[in-house]
Design a protein around this motif. Sequence first.
Motif, PDB file in Angstrom:
ATOM      1  N   PRO A 214     -23.890  16.689 -18.949  1.00  0.00           N
ATOM      2  CA  PRO A 214     -25.045  16.511 -18.060  1.00  0.00           C
ATOM      3  C   PRO A 214     -25.316  17.775 -17.246  1.00  0.00           C
ATOM      4  CG  PRO A 214     -23.530  14.653 -17.904  1.00  0.00           C
ATOM      5  CD  PRO A 214     -22.829  15.703 -18.696  1.00  0.00           C
ATOM      6  N   PRO A 215     -26.534  17.965 -16.805  1.00  0.00           N
ATOM      7  CA  PRO A 215     -26.877  19.184 -16.031  1.00  0.00           C
ATOM      8  C   PRO A 215     -26.049  19.334 -14.761  1.00  0.00           C
ATOM      9  CG  PRO A 215     -28.862  18.071 -16.773  1.00  0.00           C
ATOM     10  CD  PRO A 215     -27.717  17.159 -17.089  1.00  0.00           C
ATOM     11  N   GLU A 216     -25.733  18.217 -14.090  1.00  0.00           N
ATOM     12  CA  GLU A 216     -24.953  18.343 -12.856  1.00  0.00           C
ATOM     13  C   GLU A 216     -23.526  18.822 -13.134  1.00  0.00           C
ATOM     14  OE1 GLU A 216     -25.121  14.021 -14.205  1.00  0.00           O
ATOM     15  OE2 GLU A 216     -26.517  15.700 -13.870  1.00  0.00           O
ATOM     16  N   VAL A 217     -22.959  18.455 -14.302  1.00  0.00           N
ATOM     17  CA  VAL A 217     -21.623  18.931 -14.668  1.00  0.00           C
ATOM     18  C   VAL A 217     -21.658  20.421 -14.962  1.00  0.00           C
ATOM     19  CG1 VAL A 217     -19.765  18.714 -16.350  1.00  0.00           C
ATOM     20  CG2 VAL A 217     -20.925  16.665 -15.506  1.00  0.00           C
ATOM     21  N   LEU A 218     -22.664  20.860 -15.696  1.00  0.00           N
ATOM     22  CA  LEU A 218     -22.792  22.293 -15.994  1.00  0.00           C
ATOM     23  C   LEU A 218     -22.959  23.104 -14.713  1.00  0.00           C
ATOM     24  CD1 LEU A 218     -25.183  22.143 -19.091  1.00  0.00           C
ATOM     25  CD2 LEU A 218     -22.708  22.504 -19.087  1.00  0.00           C
ATOM     26  N   GLU A 219     -23.741  22.592 -13.777  1.00  0.00           N
ATOM     27  CA  GLU A 219     -23.959  23.316 -12.530  1.00  0.00           C
ATOM     28  C   GLU A 219     -22.689  23.365 -11.687  1.00  0.00           C
ATOM     29  OE1 GLU A 219     -26.980  23.193  -8.658  1.00  0.00           O
ATOM     30  OE2 GLU A 219     -27.149  21.715 -10.287  1.00  0.00           O
ATOM     31  N   ALA A 220     -21.915  22.275 -11.661  1.00  0.00           N
ATOM     32  CA  ALA A 220     -20.675  22.253 -10.888  1.00  0.00           C
ATOM     33  C   ALA A 220     -19.657  23.232 -11.458  1.00  0.00           C
ATOM     34  CB  ALA A 220     -20.101  20.841 -10.872  1.00  0.00           C
ATOM     35  N   ARG A 221     -19.556  23.270 -12.773  1.00  0.00           N
ATOM     36  CA  ARG A 221     -18.618  24.222 -13.388  1.00  0.00           C
ATOM     37  C   ARG A 221     -19.058  25.656 -13.148  1.00  0.00           C
ATOM     38  NH1 ARG A 221     -16.332  21.946 -19.174  1.00  0.00           N
ATOM     39  NH2 ARG A 221     -15.491  19.964 -18.383  1.00  0.00           N
ATOM     40  N   GLN A 222     -20.357  25.891 -13.190  1.00  0.00           N
ATOM     41  CA  GLN A 222     -20.838  27.243 -12.956  1.00  0.00           C
ATOM     42  C   GLN A 222     -20.541  27.685 -11.532  1.00  0.00           C
ATOM     43  OE1 GLN A 222     -21.905  29.147 -15.293  1.00  0.00           O
ATOM     44  NE2 GLN A 222     -22.378  30.904 -13.976  1.00  0.00           N
ATOM     45  N   ARG A 223     -20.695  26.774 -10.562  1.00  0.00           N
ATOM     46  CA  ARG A 223     -20.370  27.118  -9.178  1.00  0.00           C
ATOM     47  C   ARG A 223     -18.877  27.378  -9.011  1.00  0.00           C
ATOM     48  NH1 ARG A 223     -23.958  22.779  -7.833  1.00  0.00           N
ATOM     49  NH2 ARG A 223     -22.115  21.476  -7.443  1.00  0.00           N
ATOM     50  N   ALA A 224     -18.039  26.585  -9.693  1.00  0.00           N
ATOM     51  CA  ALA A 224     -16.595  26.792  -9.607  1.00  0.00           C
ATOM     52  C   ALA A 224     -16.199  28.135 -10.217  1.00  0.00           C
ATOM     53  CB  ALA A 224     -15.862  25.648 -10.301  1.00  0.00           C
ATOM     54  N   ARG A 225     -16.800  28.495 -11.327  1.00  0.00           N
ATOM     55  CA  ARG A 225     -16.500  29.791 -11.944  1.00  0.00           C
ATOM     56  C   ARG A 225     -16.959  30.928 -11.041  1.00  0.00           C
ATOM     57  NH1 ARG A 225     -15.231  30.018 -17.338  1.00  0.00           N
ATOM     58  NH2 ARG A 225     -16.172  32.079 -17.461  1.00  0.00           N
ATOM     59  N   HIS A 226     -18.082  30.739 -10.376  1.00  0.00           N
ATOM     60  CA  HIS A 226     -18.574  31.782  -9.471  1.00  0.00           C
ATOM     61  C   HIS A 226     -17.630  31.953  -8.287  1.00  0.00           C
ATOM     62  CE1 HIS A 226     -21.468  34.356  -7.465  1.00  0.00           C
ATOM     63  NE2 HIS A 226     -21.331  33.617  -6.372  1.00  0.00           N
ATOM     64  N   ARG A 227     -17.126  30.846  -7.726  1.00  0.00           N
ATOM     65  CA  ARG A 227     -16.172  30.948  -6.612  1.00  0.00           C
ATOM     66  C   ARG A 227     -14.898  31.659  -7.052  1.00  0.00           C
ATOM     67  NH1 ARG A 227     -17.914  25.566  -5.647  1.00  0.00           N
ATOM     68  NH2 ARG A 227     -16.039  24.795  -6.722  1.00  0.00           N
ATOM     69  N   HIS A 228     -14.423  31.349  -8.262  1.00  0.00           N
ATOM     70  CA  HIS A 228     -13.212  32.001  -8.768  1.00  0.00           C
ATOM     71  C   HIS A 228     -13.452  33.503  -8.949  1.00  0.00           C
ATOM     72  CE1 HIS A 228      -9.290  31.847 -10.850  1.00  0.00           C
ATOM     73  NE2 HIS A 228      -9.794  32.836 -11.575  1.00  0.00           N
ATOM     74  N   SER A 229     -14.592  33.867  -9.481  1.00  0.00           N
ATOM     75  CA  SER A 229     -14.896  35.288  -9.676  1.00  0.00           C
ATOM     76  C   SER A 229     -15.036  36.015  -8.341  1.00  0.00           C
ATOM     77  CB  SER A 229     -16.180  35.437 -10.493  1.00  0.00           C
ATOM     78  OG  SER A 229     -16.043  34.852 -11.772  1.00  0.00           O
ATOM     79  N   SER A 230     -15.576  35.321  -7.344  1.00  0.00           N
ATOM     80  CA  SER A 230     -15.720  35.945  -6.030  1.00  0.00           C
ATOM     81  C   SER A 230     -14.357  36.252  -5.407  1.00  0.00           C
ATOM     82  CB  SER A 230     -16.525  35.021  -5.107  1.00  0.00           C
ATOM     83  OG  SER A 230     -17.825  34.807  -5.619  1.00  0.00           O
ATOM     84  N   LYS A 231     -13.369  35.392  -5.652  1.00  0.00           N
ATOM     85  CA  LYS A 231     -12.028  35.656  -5.146  1.00  0.00           C
ATOM     86  C   LYS A 231     -11.357  36.797  -5.901  1.00  0.00           C
ATOM     87  CE  LYS A 231     -11.069  30.950  -3.530  1.00  0.00           C
ATOM     88  NZ  LYS A 231     -10.168  29.771  -3.683  1.00  0.00           N
ATOM     89  N   ARG A 232     -11.649  36.907  -7.203  1.00  0.00           N
ATOM     90  CA  ARG A 232     -11.003  37.933  -8.012  1.00  0.00           C
ATOM     91  C   ARG A 232     -11.691  39.293  -7.941  1.00  0.00           C
ATOM     92  NH1 ARG A 232      -7.685  37.909 -11.988  1.00  0.00           N
ATOM     93  NH2 ARG A 232      -9.104  39.236 -13.200  1.00  0.00           N
ATOM     94  N   ILE A 233     -12.800  39.390  -7.207  1.00  0.00           N
ATOM     95  CA  ILE A 233     -13.505  40.663  -7.151  1.00  0.00           C
ATOM     96  C   ILE A 233     -12.662  41.739  -6.474  1.00  0.00           C
ATOM     97  CG2 ILE A 233     -14.639  40.287  -4.930  1.00  0.00           C
ATOM     98  CD1 ILE A 233     -16.167  41.819  -8.127  1.00  0.00           C
ATOM     99  N   SER A 234     -11.676  41.333  -5.676  1.00  0.00           N
ATOM    100  CA  SER A 234     -10.852  42.321  -4.982  1.00  0.00           C
ATOM    101  C   SER A 234     -10.034  43.165  -5.951  1.00  0.00           C
ATOM    102  CB  SER A 234      -9.918  41.618  -3.984  1.00  0.00           C
ATOM    103  OG  SER A 234      -9.091  40.685  -4.661  1.00  0.00           O
ATOM    104  N   VAL A 235      -9.529  42.571  -7.034  1.00  0.00           N
ATOM    105  CA  VAL A 235      -8.769  43.362  -7.991  1.00  0.00           C
ATOM    106  C   VAL A 235      -9.684  44.304  -8.759  1.00  0.00           C
ATOM    107  CG1 VAL A 235      -8.902  41.675  -9.882  1.00  0.00           C
ATOM    108  CG2 VAL A 235      -6.976  43.265  -9.774  1.00  0.00           C
TER     109      VAL A 235
END
Length: 276
Positions: A214-235
Amino acid sequence: MYGPVTVGGRRHAARGGSRRWPAGAGARHQLVFIDRLTATLIPLRHDLPHAALGLLHGVDRSTITRAIGEICTLLAERGRAVPDRPGLRLRTRTEVFAHARAEGVELRPDATEIQVRRPPASRGGRRAFVSGKKKPNTMKATVIADQQGRTLWTDALRPGRMHDATAARNEGIDICFQHFRDVEVLLDDSCLGLRRDHPGRAVTPPRKGNKINPPEVLEARQRARHRHSSKRISVEHALADHKRWKQLIRWTHRREMLPATYQAVAGLVSDRATAA
């Protein structure tokens, strides 16, 4: 039948090992330590030819090459500086995990590739340096940084064809997960096997959704991946600090000298990040 024992062989057996040089023996240095240190930092930062540096210092090119090899070895053995801990330096992955557990640091490892010369056609293992991602001949290093983008550890460089997860296991990071169970490490999609082996400690981004979700599942996963990438930007910032040193953009010298050079640059970068 063995041939006759040579004079060198008899002397080696008589002394019980290789020849021991007394203190102060060998060729005399034509440059003082400060000049040798300066002659090392300039090529690391700006990749100035050794012959040009020899002309500036009034010595032969081989003298500059010798000085750079000696100083890079000393800088590589210093380890990485620790924030707010003057005099303490991290040299092994075990020390990094112990520091992360004691200070509550969230580790962020990542790999970077450096283009190197192509090995001769007659040399074995030539394909091991061909990167599966960038295709040229490369060598790859694993860097561990903290949440502020400060370099805490770098491994010995390896051929660029080796996968990141395989390198993490070979370097002993997989074993550190077993001894430091309360340390959390943020990984990327290339280390899904480590997340399977160490759930809750090796954290990777959630998998991308399928078209049937469903679209809401895709959007939730995309937000979670974005949060993870934002934390890893330091490396990623830590790797960018390394690549500001021009010799690490493309290595044009002997490949066996690259590991010590990268360790030396990583130590200098950590010193600057800690002092800032």
